[in-house]
Enzyme design. Structure first.
Site, PDB file in Angstrom:
ATOM      1  N   ASP A  27      32.066 -36.746 -74.730  1.00 55.00           N
ATOM      2  CA  ASP A  27      30.971 -37.669 -74.997  1.00 55.00           C
ATOM      3  C   ASP A  27      29.854 -37.307 -73.996  1.00 55.00           C
ATOM      4  O   ASP A  27      30.134 -36.742 -72.925  1.00 55.00           O
ATOM      5  CB  ASP A  27      31.497 -39.085 -74.744  1.00 55.00           C
ATOM      6  CG  ASP A  27      30.394 -40.102 -74.681  1.00 55.00           C
ATOM      7  OD1 ASP A  27      29.612 -40.173 -75.634  1.00 55.00           O
ATOM      8  OD2 ASP A  27      30.314 -40.831 -73.670  1.00 55.00           O
ATOM      9  N   ASP A  29      26.350 -39.306 -73.148  1.00 51.38           N
ATOM     10  CA  ASP A  29      25.763 -40.345 -72.318  1.00 51.38           C
ATOM     11  C   ASP A  29      26.862 -41.194 -71.673  1.00 51.38           C
ATOM     12  O   ASP A  29      27.780 -41.639 -72.347  1.00 51.38           O
ATOM     13  CB  ASP A  29      24.844 -41.237 -73.174  1.00 51.38           C
ATOM     14  CG  ASP A  29      23.918 -42.047 -72.309  1.00 51.38           C
ATOM     15  OD1 ASP A  29      23.019 -41.461 -71.706  1.00 51.38           O
ATOM     16  OD2 ASP A  29      24.122 -43.268 -72.208  1.00 51.38           O
ATOM     17  N   LYS A 244      31.342 -41.487 -83.889  1.00 48.98           N
ATOM     18  CA  LYS A 244      32.572 -41.993 -83.266  1.00 48.98           C
ATOM     19  C   LYS A 244      32.635 -43.508 -83.430  1.00 48.98           C
ATOM     20  O   LYS A 244      31.603 -44.149 -83.232  1.00 48.98           O
ATOM     21  CB  LYS A 244      32.581 -41.659 -81.764  1.00 48.98           C
ATOM     22  CG  LYS A 244      32.568 -40.190 -81.432  1.00 48.98           C
ATOM     23  CD  LYS A 244      32.274 -39.966 -79.934  1.00 48.98           C
ATOM     24  CE  LYS A 244      30.853 -40.297 -79.551  1.00 48.98           C
ATOM     25  NZ  LYS A 244      30.505 -39.988 -78.167  1.00 48.98           N
ATOM     26  N   ASP A 269      33.221 -42.724 -72.241  1.00 48.13           N
ATOM     27  CA  ASP A 269      33.053 -43.920 -71.411  1.00 48.13           C
ATOM     28  C   ASP A 269      33.206 -45.207 -72.206  1.00 48.13           C
ATOM     29  O   ASP A 269      33.278 -46.274 -71.631  1.00 48.13           O
ATOM     30  CB  ASP A 269      31.670 -43.923 -70.738  1.00 48.13           C
ATOM     31  CG  ASP A 269      30.543 -44.077 -71.745  1.00 48.13           C
ATOM     32  OD1 ASP A 269      30.500 -43.280 -72.703  1.00 48.13           O
ATOM     33  OD2 ASP A 269      29.712 -44.994 -71.592  1.00 48.13           O
TER      34      ASP A 269
HETATM   35  N1  PLP Z   1      22.488 -43.677 -79.692  1.00 45.34           N
HETATM   36  C1  PLP Z   1      21.361 -43.378 -79.020  1.00 45.34           C
HETATM   37  C2  PLP Z   1      20.050 -43.564 -79.687  1.00 45.34           C
HETATM   38  C3  PLP Z   1      21.402 -42.896 -77.714  1.00 45.34           C
HETATM   39  O1  PLP Z   1      20.264 -42.596 -77.059  1.00 45.34           O
HETATM   40  C4  PLP Z   1      22.668 -42.747 -77.110  1.00 45.34           C
HETATM   41  C5  PLP Z   1      22.758 -42.237 -75.757  1.00 45.34           C
HETATM   42  O2  PLP Z   1      21.848 -41.608 -75.222  1.00 45.34           O
HETATM   43  C6  PLP Z   1      23.818 -43.065 -77.833  1.00 45.34           C
HETATM   44  C7  PLP Z   1      23.701 -43.524 -79.118  1.00 45.34           C
HETATM   45  C8  PLP Z   1      25.199 -42.883 -77.269  1.00 45.34           C
HETATM   46  O3  PLP Z   1      25.443 -41.508 -77.088  1.00 45.34           O
HETATM   47  P1  PLP Z   1      26.850 -40.967 -76.569  1.00 45.34           P
HETATM   48  O4  PLP Z   1      27.783 -40.994 -77.739  1.00 45.34           O
HETATM   49  O5  PLP Z   1      26.544 -39.578 -76.082  1.00 45.34           O
HETATM   50  O6  PLP Z   1      27.270 -41.869 -75.474  1.00 45.34           O
HETATM   51 CA    CA Z   2      28.934 -42.523 -74.175  1.00 45.59          CA
END
Ligand code: PLP
Ligand code: CA
Length: 324
Positions: A27, A29, A244, A269
């Site tokens: 993942d 963010d 996901k 996370d």
């Molecule tokens: N959706 C958007 C628009 C985002 O900006 C983010 C994170 O930056 C996410 C979802 C979640 O992303 P990830 O699955 O990488 O945590």
């Molecule tokens: Ca994440």
């Protein structure tokens, strides 16, 4: 239920953990970075995994950016990867539409409630779309003729077969009313409705249903809350979400990378997206990192959506494994 194993600082447990897997689905963010801030030691950790012969695949629910944009971000932060190693929820939705749904004329277009990331990935799969970032849909307010055109279908595109919703920073009533009109099948003529699949109603898809968007050490509305739930509420139906924890996304990742699920670990996370994705998909392991949304007490609650097999304080704790 077995308690997750804490790996931080435990060299023997870290070695055993790394030996179990060939592929890590990461993942982004909350694991690699928070917004624009890359966590300390993350590029080195990814390089360490790669130097041990592990495959690293980046799996994000962020639909607003394309794989090419993620590739640019990852490499600019010193994280080595190829565009092919990136799998986003917009791409997941695009390949589902192109390869599973295989939309046929006359309803082979997608109405997009979302940003450019979705449009780029739809284009990459040769799918036509309307809505999205088209400035015509950034209109505030509704004139009587707008209501009339949507109600009768006269101002809707008769070729729309799918509504795809993701995070849209320009969401407004005008755009939602269009999406809703397609989901009700207003754009299909009375005679076509009788023979059309689902009475001509567009199929409801979502890139992801994340309730929140973590930013600047705080939370903002996520795709789930800002666009998807609004539409679900209007039609009383849930979308098929392709990010996901959707198993359709995992099936697509498996197909693309020829995964051996038993030797694959999902690192994330968020319990109700990342960890649930890995648990439901019977992956060999799931690793929670505590640098993002969920904390230890969240999986200790009786109604936890999923419980990881392992956890670390931060991704760079994996560097505590013995070098080999
Ligand atoms: N959706 C958007 C628009 C985002 O900006 C983010 C994170 O930056 C996410 C979802 C979640 O992303 P990830 O699955 O990488 O945590
Ligand atoms: Ca994440």
């Amino acid at each position: 239920m077995a308690q997750p194993k804490y790996l931080t600082g435990d060299t023997a447990a870290l070695n055993e953990f790394l030996d179990k897997f060939d592929t890590f689905l990461l993942d982004c963010d909350g694991v690699l970075w928070s917004g624009d801030h890359v966590f300390e030691g993350v590029p080195e950790t990814i390089k360490l995994l790669q130097s041990k012969g592990k495959r690293t695949v980046f799996v994000t629910n962020n639909s607003t950016k394309s794989r090419a944009e993620y590739h640019a971000k990852l490499t600019s932060k010193g994280i080595p990867c190829q565009v092919e190693d990136i799998f986003g929820s917009s791409y997941s939705a695009a390949i589902y539409i192109a390869r599973i749904l295989k939309l046929e004329p006359p309803r082979n277009k997608v109405f997009v409630l979302g940003e450019a990331g979705i449009e780029i990935e739809l284009k990459s799969e040769g799918i036509e779309y309307v809505g999205g970032t088209d400035p015509a849909y950034r209109k505030l307010g509704m004139a009587p003729e707008d209501f009339e055109g949507i109600a009768s279908g006269a101002t809707l595109d008769p070729n729309v077969g799918v509504v795809l919703a993701g995070l849209d920073f320009h969401v407004n009533y005008y755009k939602l009313a269009h999406a809703h009109g397609y989901l009700r099948g207003n754009h299909v003529s009375a005679e076509d409705k009788a023979t059309a699949k689902d009475g001509g109603k567009a199929l409801f898809l979502a890139t992801n249903i994340d309730s929140t968007l973590p930013m600047y050490h705080n939370f903002f509305p996520g795709a789930g809350s800002a666009s998807v739930v609004a539409l679900s509420n209007m039609i009383g139906e849930q979308p098929l979400a392709l990010g996901k924890p959707s198993q359709a996304m995992l099936d697509a990742v498996e197909g693309k990378f020829q995964l051996d699920r038993a030797r694959t670990c999902m690192i994330g996370d968020r319990l109700n997206t990342d960890i649930q994705f890995g648990v439901q998909g019977n992956l060999g392991g799931t690793l929670a990192v505590l640098t993002g949304v969920n904390k230890k007490e969240d999986w200790e609650k009786p109604d936890a959506p999923a419980v990881p097999a392992y956890y670390v304080d931060g991704l760079s704790d994996l560097r505590g494994a013995a070098s080999s």
